[in-house]
Design a protein around this motif. Structure first.
Motif, PDB file in Angstrom:
ATOM      1  N   SER A   1      -5.598  -1.082  -6.724  1.00 43.11           N
ATOM      2  CA  SER A   1      -5.227  -2.366  -7.325  1.00 43.11           C
ATOM      3  C   SER A   1      -4.471  -3.260  -6.347  1.00 43.11           C
ATOM      4  O   SER A   1      -4.277  -4.453  -6.615  1.00 43.11           O
ATOM      5  CB  SER A   1      -4.394  -2.138  -8.585  1.00 43.11           C
ATOM      6  OG  SER A   1      -3.130  -1.559  -8.269  1.00 43.11           O
ATOM      7  N   HIS A   2      -4.027  -2.688  -5.228  1.00 41.66           N
ATOM      8  CA  HIS A   2      -3.367  -3.459  -4.173  1.00 41.66           C
ATOM      9  C   HIS A   2      -4.153  -3.328  -2.859  1.00 41.66           C
ATOM     10  O   HIS A   2      -3.570  -3.308  -1.777  1.00 41.66           O
ATOM     11  CB  HIS A   2      -1.932  -2.969  -3.983  1.00 41.66           C
ATOM     12  CG  HIS A   2      -1.047  -3.201  -5.159  1.00 41.66           C
ATOM     13  ND1 HIS A   2      -0.941  -2.300  -6.200  1.00 41.66           N
ATOM     14  CD2 HIS A   2      -0.240  -4.242  -5.492  1.00 41.66           C
ATOM     15  CE1 HIS A   2      -0.091  -2.769  -7.106  1.00 41.66           C
ATOM     16  NE2 HIS A   2       0.348  -3.934  -6.706  1.00 41.66           N
ATOM     17  N   ALA A   3      -5.473  -3.257  -2.964  1.00 45.42           N
ATOM     18  CA  ALA A   3      -6.320  -3.005  -1.794  1.00 45.42           C
ATOM     19  C   ALA A   3      -6.122  -4.050  -0.704  1.00 45.42           C
ATOM     20  O   ALA A   3      -6.065  -3.712   0.491  1.00 45.42           O
ATOM     21  CB  ALA A   3      -7.788  -2.955  -2.217  1.00 45.42           C
ATOM     22  N   ASP A   4      -6.002  -5.332  -1.074  1.00 45.92           N
ATOM     23  CA  ASP A   4      -5.837  -6.377  -0.063  1.00 45.92           C
ATOM     24  C   ASP A   4      -4.525  -6.215   0.700  1.00 45.92           C
ATOM     25  O   ASP A   4      -4.470  -6.433   1.918  1.00 45.92           O
ATOM     26  CB  ASP A   4      -5.880  -7.756  -0.723  1.00 45.92           C
ATOM     27  CG  ASP A   4      -7.283  -8.167  -1.124  1.00 45.92           C
ATOM     28  OD1 ASP A   4      -8.242  -7.487  -0.701  1.00 45.92           O
ATOM     29  OD2 ASP A   4      -7.420  -9.162  -1.856  1.00 45.92           O
ATOM     30  N   LEU A   5      -3.470  -5.830  -0.014  1.00 43.50           N
ATOM     31  CA  LEU A   5      -2.181  -5.625   0.635  1.00 43.50           C
ATOM     32  C   LEU A   5      -2.239  -4.448   1.597  1.00 43.50           C
ATOM     33  O   LEU A   5      -1.768  -4.529   2.738  1.00 43.50           O
ATOM     34  CB  LEU A   5      -1.098  -5.394  -0.422  1.00 43.50           C
ATOM     35  CG  LEU A   5       0.343  -5.289   0.058  1.00 43.50           C
ATOM     36  CD1 LEU A   5       0.797  -6.574   0.741  1.00 43.50           C
ATOM     37  CD2 LEU A   5       1.271  -4.953  -1.103  1.00 43.50           C
ATOM     38  N   PHE A   6      -2.833  -3.352   1.171  1.00 42.38           N
ATOM     39  CA  PHE A   6      -2.960  -2.174   2.033  1.00 42.38           C
ATOM     40  C   PHE A   6      -3.816  -2.469   3.255  1.00 42.38           C
ATOM     41  O   PHE A   6      -3.554  -1.959   4.349  1.00 42.38           O
ATOM     42  CB  PHE A   6      -3.561  -1.002   1.246  1.00 42.38           C
ATOM     43  CG  PHE A   6      -2.544  -0.190   0.482  1.00 42.38           C
ATOM     44  CD1 PHE A   6      -2.101   1.031   0.959  1.00 42.38           C
ATOM     45  CD2 PHE A   6      -2.013  -0.655  -0.714  1.00 42.38           C
ATOM     46  CE1 PHE A   6      -1.153   1.779   0.266  1.00 42.38           C
ATOM     47  CE2 PHE A   6      -1.075   0.076  -1.424  1.00 42.38           C
ATOM     48  CZ  PHE A   6      -0.638   1.296  -0.930  1.00 42.38           C
ATOM     49  N   ALA A   7      -4.856  -3.278   3.074  1.00 43.76           N
ATOM     50  CA  ALA A   7      -5.784  -3.569   4.173  1.00 43.76           C
ATOM     51  C   ALA A   7      -5.312  -4.708   5.057  1.00 43.76           C
ATOM     52  O   ALA A   7      -6.031  -5.131   5.969  1.00 43.76           O
ATOM     53  CB  ALA A   7      -7.164  -3.892   3.610  1.00 43.76           C
ATOM     54  N   GLY A   8      -4.120  -5.229   4.804  1.00 40.50           N
ATOM     55  CA  GLY A   8      -3.564  -6.264   5.660  1.00 40.50           C
ATOM     56  C   GLY A   8      -4.142  -7.646   5.442  1.00 40.50           C
ATOM     57  O   GLY A   8      -4.042  -8.515   6.324  1.00 40.50           O
ATOM     58  N   ARG A   9      -4.705  -7.897   4.282  1.00 41.89           N
ATOM     59  CA  ARG A   9      -5.321  -9.183   4.008  1.00 41.89           C
ATOM     60  C   ARG A   9      -4.388 -10.148   3.265  1.00 41.89           C
ATOM     61  O   ARG A   9      -4.829 -11.179   2.777  1.00 41.89           O
ATOM     62  CB  ARG A   9      -6.611  -8.990   3.210  1.00 41.89           C
ATOM     63  CG  ARG A   9      -7.714  -8.298   4.016  1.00 41.89           C
ATOM     64  CD  ARG A   9      -9.045  -8.363   3.311  1.00 41.89           C
ATOM     65  NE  ARG A   9      -9.105  -7.473   2.174  1.00 41.89           N
ATOM     66  CZ  ARG A   9      -9.542  -6.205   2.218  1.00 41.89           C
ATOM     67  NH1 ARG A   9      -9.941  -5.688   3.376  1.00 41.89           N
ATOM     68  NH2 ARG A   9      -9.572  -5.462   1.119  1.00 41.89           N
ATOM     69  N   ARG A  10      -3.097  -9.799   3.211  1.00 44.69           N
ATOM     70  CA  ARG A  10      -2.107 -10.685   2.604  1.00 44.69           C
ATOM     71  C   ARG A  10      -0.914 -10.873   3.534  1.00 44.69           C
ATOM     72  O   ARG A  10       0.226 -10.571   3.218  1.00 44.69           O
ATOM     73  CB  ARG A  10      -1.631 -10.114   1.258  1.00 44.69           C
ATOM     74  CG  ARG A  10      -2.625 -10.300   0.132  1.00 44.69           C
ATOM     75  CD  ARG A  10      -2.131  -9.638  -1.137  1.00 44.69           C
ATOM     76  NE  ARG A  10      -0.732  -9.918  -1.410  1.00 44.69           N
ATOM     77  CZ  ARG A  10      -0.016  -9.270  -2.350  1.00 44.69           C
ATOM     78  NH1 ARG A  10      -0.586  -8.312  -3.074  1.00 44.69           N
ATOM     79  NH2 ARG A  10       1.237  -9.574  -2.565  1.00 44.69           N
ATOM     80  N   PRO A  11      -1.191 -11.366   4.747  1.00 43.29           N
ATOM     81  CA  PRO A  11      -0.105 -11.470   5.729  1.00 43.29           C
ATOM     82  C   PRO A  11       0.921 -12.533   5.353  1.00 43.29           C
ATOM     83  O   PRO A  11       0.573 -13.571   4.795  1.00 43.29           O
ATOM     84  CB  PRO A  11      -0.832 -11.842   7.019  1.00 43.29           C
ATOM     85  CG  PRO A  11      -2.055 -12.562   6.550  1.00 43.29           C
ATOM     86  CD  PRO A  11      -2.463 -11.851   5.283  1.00 43.29           C
TER      87      PRO A  11
END
Length: 290
Positions: free
Chosen positions: A276-286
């Motif tokens: 549910s936090h995939a973007d945060l884990f993948a660094g897509r929310r800098p």
């Protein structure tokens, strides 16, 4: 000897400990007459006199004292069995994971363990590889797909890393880097400062968790997972993602145990929490980058 039920032996213990029928009646709710009858039946069952009866109460005979010691051992065993049953009613799930996923799960603990459940969770936090071979843990989180044939795996997603500093600190001059001591730098992201910024390291610690606190305090620059650094408004990236450190994260469990209800429940909840936090884990929310 006739078969004697455990509840009769329990009643015998109460009579012996309370010195007679009245005392036993007070803790059991049974009448003195009922207890007296059952003690006579017990003596008939074992074929030996157990009490010396008098107006002042019941005193154990020599035979009664022997039985008392034996029944106390039975009582201890019964209590251990009861504790074992209670443990079964409150199943334990052991999770082995690294510093930062443990930090993340702690922040979202109510999504893993609900107050109305009897479920118990034990977390073993270390950077070393999670071993499930000898049932040391039920669930492990790894940075690579397991090769062991006895393990089942589920892909959680990508994990990205970057260097971070405090927003309040000017790093335009000499850069000050923070690192885990070289002998403790097991993971690739922990080795990075030693391999690329060795001459600029000004603080070393023996636990990765301290890196976050040091960065917030303005002590210098540290490499952190993006789901840690980008999630903290007090920090910002120094440069772009360090792509060489990106890896896939896996949740693993023993093949023989993966269908146990409590393990399946926790695995599903960890999976949902991370995905549910995939973007945060993948660094897509800098956050902003210097």
């Amino acid at each position: 000897m006739k078969n004697v039920s455990w509840d009769t032996y329990e009643l015998f213990l109460k009579v012996a400990r309370h010195g007679g029928l009245s005392g036993a009646a007070g803790v059991t709710g049974l009448s003195p007459a009922t207890i007296g009858r059952r003690m006579l039946e017990l003596e008939g069952g074992v074929g030996r006199p157990l009490f010396l009866r008098s107006r002042t109460g019941y005193q154990l005979t020599a035979e009664g004292a022997v039985l008392f010691e034996q029944v106390q051992e039975m009582e201890g065993a019964a209590r251990r069995i009861d504790a074992w049953q209670q443990e079964s009613a409150s199943p334990l799930v052991r999770i082995a994971c690294g510093t930062w996923l443990a930090w993340w799960m702690a922040r979202h603990h109510t999504r893993l363990q609900r107050a109305e459940e009897n479920l118990r969770i034990d977390m073993f936090i270390a950077e070393r590889r999670a071993s499930l071979a000898h049932r040391e843990s039920d669930i492990g989180i790894r940075a690579f797909e397991p090769e062991e044939g006895n393990l089942a795996a589920r892909r959680l997603g990508e994990v990205a890393y970057a260097a971070y500093c405090s927003r309040e600190v000017d790093i335009s001059g000499r850069e000050r880097w923070l690192a885990v001591a070289e002998e403790e730098a097991i993971s690739a992201y922990l080795r990075y400062p030693h391999e690329h910024q060795a001459d600029a390291i000004t603080v070393t610690v023996n636990r990765p968790r301290s890196l976050h606190d040091l960065v917030i305090a303005g002590a210098g620059i540290a490499v952190l997972p993006c789901f840690v650094g980008d999630n903290d408004v007090r920090l910002e990236r120094v440069g772009e993602e360090i792509t060489a450190l990106r890896h896939t994260q896996w949740i693993v469990m023993n093949n023989d145990d993966r269908h146990r209800r409590e393990i399946r429940t926790v695995v599903d909840r960890i999976t949902e929490l991370v995905r549910s936090h995939a973007d945060l884990f993948a660094g897509r929310r800098p956050a902003s980058t210097r």
